[in-house]
Design a protein around this motif. Sequence first.
Motif, PDB file in Angstrom:
ATOM      1  N   GLY A   1       0.793  -1.225   0.000  1.00 42.48           N
ATOM      2  CA  GLY A   1       0.000   0.000   0.000  1.00 42.48           C
ATOM      3  C   GLY A   1       0.820   1.267   0.000  1.00 42.48           C
ATOM      4  N   GLY A   2       2.112   1.166   0.273  1.00 38.36           N
ATOM      5  CA  GLY A   2       2.966   2.327   0.272  1.00 38.36           C
ATOM      6  C   GLY A   2       3.297   2.846   1.649  1.00 38.36           C
TER       7      GLY A   2
ATOM      8  N   PRO B   1       6.279   2.425  -3.291  1.00 38.73           N
ATOM      9  CA  PRO B   1       5.826   1.512  -4.346  1.00 38.73           C
ATOM     10  C   PRO B   1       6.771   1.416  -5.542  1.00 38.73           C
TER      11      PRO B   1
ATOM     12  N   ARG C   1      -0.517  -3.783  -6.007  1.00 39.66           N
ATOM     13  CA  ARG C   1      -0.954  -2.479  -5.522  1.00 39.66           C
ATOM     14  C   ARG C   1      -2.318  -2.094  -6.089  1.00 39.66           C
TER      15      ARG C   1
ATOM     16  N   ASN D   1      -5.273  -3.479  -4.034  1.00 37.38           N
ATOM     17  CA  ASN D   1      -5.118  -3.260  -2.605  1.00 37.38           C
ATOM     18  C   ASN D   1      -5.855  -1.986  -2.184  1.00 37.38           C
TER      19      ASN D   1
ATOM     20  N   SER E   1      -3.743   0.910  -0.491  1.00 38.13           N
ATOM     21  CA  SER E   1      -2.947   1.833  -1.297  1.00 38.13           C
ATOM     22  C   SER E   1      -3.764   3.051  -1.721  1.00 38.13           C
TER      23      SER E   1
ATOM     24  N   MET F   1       2.416   9.007  -4.955  1.00 36.04           N
ATOM     25  CA  MET F   1       1.030   8.900  -4.510  1.00 36.04           C
ATOM     26  C   MET F   1       0.114   9.900  -5.212  1.00 36.04           C
TER      27      MET F   1
END
Length: 104
Positions: free
Chosen positions: A6-7, A12, A23, A26, A29, A66
């Motif tokens: 998810g970071g 990522p 990802r 998910n 994330s 992100m």
Amino acid sequence: MQLLFGGLLANPSTITPVLRRLRWINPVSYAYAALIQNEFRGMEFECQPDSQCYSNGDQVIETYTMGRFSIGENVAFQILLAAVFFAAGYAMLCWKIKPKYIWI
């Protein structure tokens, strides 16, 4: 595993390309990306002259990769993933738990 992809624990872009695809399914994330954008967008930081730091929040978002989707798109993806997971779970339960005999 969801936090890793998810970071939250790892950037990522540093995860191997084969596992990086996890990802996209998910929900963590998408939630984490929306939270990062909500907290850091438009924020300005004060840096010491001889230190390394981010001067604004947009640099933080770019560093952690992100900023691909907006906050609204991240929320929509979470709702879509929840609907798909619920529908898949319902279909599997209906398929797995069939009545053996129908009593009239």
